[in-house]
Scaffold this motif. Structure first.
Motif, PDB file in Angstrom:
ATOM      1  N   ALA A 142      49.795   5.972 -97.386  1.00 50.15           N
ATOM      2  CA  ALA A 142      51.176   5.960 -97.861  1.00 50.15           C
ATOM      3  C   ALA A 142      51.566   4.508 -98.091  1.00 50.15           C
ATOM      4  CB  ALA A 142      52.113   6.610 -96.858  1.00 50.15           C
ATOM      5  N   GLY A 143      52.367   4.285 -99.100  1.00 49.48           N
ATOM      6  CA  GLY A 143      52.839   2.943 -99.399  1.00 49.48           C
ATOM      7  C   GLY A 143      53.213   2.843-100.847  1.00 49.48           C
ATOM      8  N   GLU A 144      53.992   1.838-101.151  1.00 49.73           N
ATOM      9  CA  GLU A 144      54.370   1.577-102.536  1.00 49.73           C
ATOM     10  C   GLU A 144      53.438   0.502-103.066  1.00 49.73           C
ATOM     11  OE1 GLU A 144      58.029  -0.507-104.881  1.00 49.73           O
ATOM     12  OE2 GLU A 144      58.525   0.727-103.140  1.00 49.73           O
ATOM     13  N   LEU A 145      52.807   0.788-104.182  1.00 52.56           N
ATOM     14  CA  LEU A 145      51.847  -0.141-104.770  1.00 52.56           C
ATOM     15  C   LEU A 145      52.539  -0.972-105.840  1.00 52.56           C
ATOM     16  CD1 LEU A 145      48.904  -1.088-105.020  1.00 52.56           C
ATOM     17  CD2 LEU A 145      48.549   0.768-106.662  1.00 52.56           C
ATOM     18  N   SER A 146      52.550  -2.289-105.661  1.00 54.03           N
ATOM     19  CA  SER A 146      53.150  -3.167-106.661  1.00 54.03           C
ATOM     20  C   SER A 146      52.135  -3.441-107.770  1.00 54.03           C
ATOM     21  CB  SER A 146      53.600  -4.475-106.023  1.00 54.03           C
ATOM     22  OG  SER A 146      52.483  -5.257-105.679  1.00 54.03           O
ATOM     23  N   LEU A 147      52.587  -4.004-108.856  1.00 55.86           N
ATOM     24  CA  LEU A 147      51.698  -4.304-109.977  1.00 55.86           C
ATOM     25  C   LEU A 147      50.638  -5.343-109.609  1.00 55.86           C
ATOM     26  CD1 LEU A 147      54.247  -4.356-112.932  1.00 55.86           C
ATOM     27  CD2 LEU A 147      52.599  -2.571-112.346  1.00 55.86           C
ATOM     28  N   SER A 148      50.921  -6.174-108.621  1.00 57.71           N
ATOM     29  CA  SER A 148      49.949  -7.186-108.193  1.00 57.71           C
ATOM     30  C   SER A 148      48.925  -6.622-107.213  1.00 57.71           C
ATOM     31  CB  SER A 148      50.682  -8.358-107.539  1.00 57.71           C
ATOM     32  OG  SER A 148      51.269  -7.934-106.319  1.00 57.71           O
ATOM     33  N   GLY A 149      49.140  -5.376-106.765  1.00 59.10           N
ATOM     34  CA  GLY A 149      48.227  -4.767-105.806  1.00 59.10           C
ATOM     35  C   GLY A 149      48.713  -4.856-104.377  1.00 59.10           C
ATOM     36  N   ALA A 150      49.815  -5.550-104.151  1.00 57.89           N
ATOM     37  CA  ALA A 150      50.384  -5.645-102.799  1.00 57.89           C
ATOM     38  C   ALA A 150      50.961  -4.292-102.404  1.00 57.89           C
ATOM     39  CB  ALA A 150      51.457  -6.720-102.758  1.00 57.89           C
ATOM     40  N   LEU A 151      50.853  -3.985-101.135  1.00 58.58           N
ATOM     41  CA  LEU A 151      51.389  -2.730-100.614  1.00 58.58           C
ATOM     42  C   LEU A 151      52.716  -3.007 -99.929  1.00 58.58           C
ATOM     43  CD1 LEU A 151      48.094  -1.267 -99.152  1.00 58.58           C
ATOM     44  CD2 LEU A 151      49.180  -0.729-101.328  1.00 58.58           C
ATOM     45  N   ARG A 152      53.709  -2.203-100.282  1.00 57.86           N
ATOM     46  CA  ARG A 152      55.051  -2.373 -99.725  1.00 57.86           C
ATOM     47  C   ARG A 152      55.394  -1.189 -98.828  1.00 57.86           C
ATOM     48  NH1 ARG A 152      57.578  -3.744-105.478  1.00 57.86           N
ATOM     49  NH2 ARG A 152      56.730  -5.828-105.742  1.00 57.86           N
ATOM     50  N   PRO A 153      56.247  -1.416 -97.820  1.00 57.39           N
ATOM     51  CA  PRO A 153      56.606  -0.336 -96.895  1.00 57.39           C
ATOM     52  C   PRO A 153      57.375   0.790 -97.588  1.00 57.39           C
ATOM     53  CG  PRO A 153      57.714  -2.399 -96.300  1.00 57.39           C
ATOM     54  CD  PRO A 153      56.868  -2.685 -97.477  1.00 57.39           C
ATOM     55  N   VAL A 154      57.291   1.968 -96.999  1.00 60.01           N
ATOM     56  CA  VAL A 154      57.991   3.146 -97.500  1.00 60.01           C
ATOM     57  C   VAL A 154      58.814   3.755 -96.379  1.00 60.01           C
ATOM     58  CG1 VAL A 154      56.347   3.713 -99.323  1.00 60.01           C
ATOM     59  CG2 VAL A 154      55.981   4.595 -97.031  1.00 60.01           C
ATOM     60  N   ARG A 155      59.795   4.527 -96.754  1.00 58.30           N
ATOM     61  CA  ARG A 155      60.617   5.237 -95.776  1.00 58.30           C
ATOM     62  C   ARG A 155      59.847   6.425 -95.208  1.00 58.30           C
ATOM     63  NH1 ARG A 155      66.448   6.070 -98.726  1.00 58.30           N
ATOM     64  NH2 ARG A 155      66.962   3.873 -98.974  1.00 58.30           N
ATOM     65  N   GLY A 156      60.163   6.763 -93.977  1.00 60.76           N
ATOM     66  CA  GLY A 156      59.651   7.993 -93.394  1.00 60.76           C
ATOM     67  C   GLY A 156      58.248   7.946 -92.847  1.00 60.76           C
ATOM     68  N   SER A 157      57.677   6.773 -92.650  1.00 56.63           N
ATOM     69  CA  SER A 157      56.308   6.729 -92.127  1.00 56.63           C
ATOM     70  C   SER A 157      56.244   7.254 -90.695  1.00 56.63           C
ATOM     71  CB  SER A 157      55.738   5.316 -92.211  1.00 56.63           C
ATOM     72  OG  SER A 157      56.532   4.416 -91.485  1.00 56.63           O
ATOM     73  N   LEU A 158      57.285   7.041 -89.925  1.00 55.71           N
ATOM     74  CA  LEU A 158      57.320   7.566 -88.566  1.00 55.71           C
ATOM     75  C   LEU A 158      57.394   9.088 -88.585  1.00 55.71           C
ATOM     76  CD1 LEU A 158      57.463   7.249 -85.516  1.00 55.71           C
ATOM     77  CD2 LEU A 158      59.913   6.845 -85.732  1.00 55.71           C
ATOM     78  N   ALA A 159      58.211   9.649 -89.461  1.00 58.38           N
ATOM     79  CA  ALA A 159      58.324  11.110 -89.570  1.00 58.38           C
ATOM     80  C   ALA A 159      56.994  11.719 -90.009  1.00 58.38           C
ATOM     81  CB  ALA A 159      59.433  11.483 -90.544  1.00 58.38           C
ATOM     82  N   ALA A 160      56.306  11.079 -90.940  1.00 61.34           N
ATOM     83  CA  ALA A 160      55.010  11.583 -91.401  1.00 61.34           C
ATOM     84  C   ALA A 160      53.977  11.533 -90.280  1.00 61.34           C
ATOM     85  CB  ALA A 160      54.530  10.776 -92.603  1.00 61.34           C
ATOM     86  N   SER A 161      53.983  10.455 -89.511  1.00 61.69           N
ATOM     87  CA  SER A 161      53.047  10.323 -88.403  1.00 61.69           C
ATOM     88  C   SER A 161      53.335  11.369 -87.321  1.00 61.69           C
ATOM     89  CB  SER A 161      53.138   8.908 -87.815  1.00 61.69           C
ATOM     90  OG  SER A 161      52.199   8.725 -86.808  1.00 61.69           O
ATOM     91  N   MET A 162      54.611  11.615 -87.058  1.00 59.16           N
ATOM     92  CA  MET A 162      54.977  12.647 -86.083  1.00 59.16           C
ATOM     93  C   MET A 162      54.524  14.026 -86.559  1.00 59.16           C
ATOM     94  SD  MET A 162      58.770  11.499 -84.806  1.00 59.16           S
ATOM     95  CE  MET A 162      59.031  13.081 -84.018  1.00 59.16           C
ATOM     96  N   ASP A 163      54.668  14.296 -87.848  1.00 61.16           N
ATOM     97  CA  ASP A 163      54.251  15.595 -88.393  1.00 61.16           C
ATOM     98  C   ASP A 163      52.748  15.782 -88.241  1.00 61.16           C
ATOM     99  OD1 ASP A 163      54.758  18.059 -89.871  1.00 61.16           O
ATOM    100  OD2 ASP A 163      53.666  17.078 -91.505  1.00 61.16           O
ATOM    101  N   LEU A 164      51.967  14.749 -88.539  1.00 63.79           N
ATOM    102  CA  LEU A 164      50.517  14.836 -88.374  1.00 63.79           C
ATOM    103  C   LEU A 164      50.156  15.084 -86.910  1.00 63.79           C
ATOM    104  CD1 LEU A 164      49.383  11.912 -90.689  1.00 63.79           C
ATOM    105  CD2 LEU A 164      48.974  14.347 -91.064  1.00 63.79           C
ATOM    106  N   HIS A 165      50.856  14.408 -86.013  1.00 57.96           N
ATOM    107  CA  HIS A 165      50.587  14.569 -84.579  1.00 57.96           C
ATOM    108  C   HIS A 165      50.930  15.989 -84.117  1.00 57.96           C
ATOM    109  CE1 HIS A 165      50.125  13.443 -80.399  1.00 57.96           C
ATOM    110  NE2 HIS A 165      51.338  13.905 -80.150  1.00 57.96           N
ATOM    111  N   GLN A 166      52.068  16.515 -84.571  1.00 60.14           N
ATOM    112  CA  GLN A 166      52.478  17.859 -84.162  1.00 60.14           C
ATOM    113  C   GLN A 166      51.545  18.931 -84.698  1.00 60.14           C
ATOM    114  OE1 GLN A 166      56.561  17.981 -85.438  1.00 60.14           O
ATOM    115  NE2 GLN A 166      57.311  16.997 -83.582  1.00 60.14           N
ATOM    116  N   ARG A 167      50.967  18.690 -85.859  1.00 56.48           N
ATOM    117  CA  ARG A 167      50.004  19.640 -86.427  1.00 56.48           C
ATOM    118  C   ARG A 167      48.635  19.533 -85.766  1.00 56.48           C
ATOM    119  NH1 ARG A 167      50.667  19.553 -92.945  1.00 56.48           N
ATOM    120  NH2 ARG A 167      52.932  19.673 -93.027  1.00 56.48           N
ATOM    121  N   GLY A 168      48.434  18.498 -84.977  1.00 51.62           N
ATOM    122  CA  GLY A 168      47.156  18.295 -84.309  1.00 51.62           C
ATOM    123  C   GLY A 168      46.085  17.720 -85.214  1.00 51.62           C
TER     124      GLY A 168
END
Length: 173
Positions: A6-32
């Motif tokens: 997950a991440g926002e890809l800039s035109l230079s190739g740099a990765l930028r933060p995105v919203r909801g990474s904690l929620a996504a990680s919690m969902d993966l953990h809850q699903r096992g």
């Protein structure tokens, strides 16, 4: 296979933060699901708050490619860097983080006077009731609202993570 990106890809190739990474990680953990999460700086630290999460930080797309490419192409990618001179590999595992308690929270003990208002807030906190504060500017509504949390019991780690996930989703983490 075995990775989540997950991440926002800039035109230079740099990765930028995105919203909801904690929620996504919690969902993966809850699903096992035991997957390695690859996130940009900022998002990786959020996701690492989830217990047993395996989170990696990558600042540039080339870091991800160099790490995941077969060993024979690591040499070529390191030599070429596709015209990107001086990019050091910044792929690193984020250590598990523990949610931090807010030690400097405002306390209801600091409020002088306002006996009726403090009593009403105590009853609302005990009974789980809603509160509507009305009054003229400067009456102390905001001060009391900021200190209301000191009346409530501390959150469990799961409750704190759910609360933080909501803040992450709206961009106020």
């Amino acid at each position: 296979e075995g990775y989540e990106f997950a991440g926002e890809l800039s035109l230079s190739g740099a990765l930028r933060p995105v919203r909801g990474s904690l929620a996504a990680s919690m969902d993966l953990h809850q699903r096992g699901q035991q997957v390695r999460q690859v996130l940009p700086p900022g998002s990786a630290e959020e996701a690492a708050l989830v217990p047993d999460a395996e989170v990696y930080r990558a600042a540039h797309l080339l870091d991800v490619v160099q790490h995941l490419a077969p060993a024979s192409t690591h040499h070529n990618a390191a030599d070429n860097n596709n015209g990107q001179q001086g990019i050091a590999s910044q792929w690193q595992r984020v250590p598990p983080q523990a949610p931090m308690a807010d030690e400097a929270a405002a306390d209801m003990r600091d409020v002088k006077g306002q006996a009726a208002s403090k009593r009403a807030l105590e009853i609302a906190a005990c009974g789980g009731h809603n509160v509507l504060m009305l009054g003229s500017p400067g009456a102390g509504k905001s001060m009391l609202a900021q200190r209301f949390a000191s009346l409530l019991p501390p959150l469990s780690v799961g409750q704190a993570l759910e609360n933080a996930a909501l803040h992450s989703l709206v961009g106020r983490f």
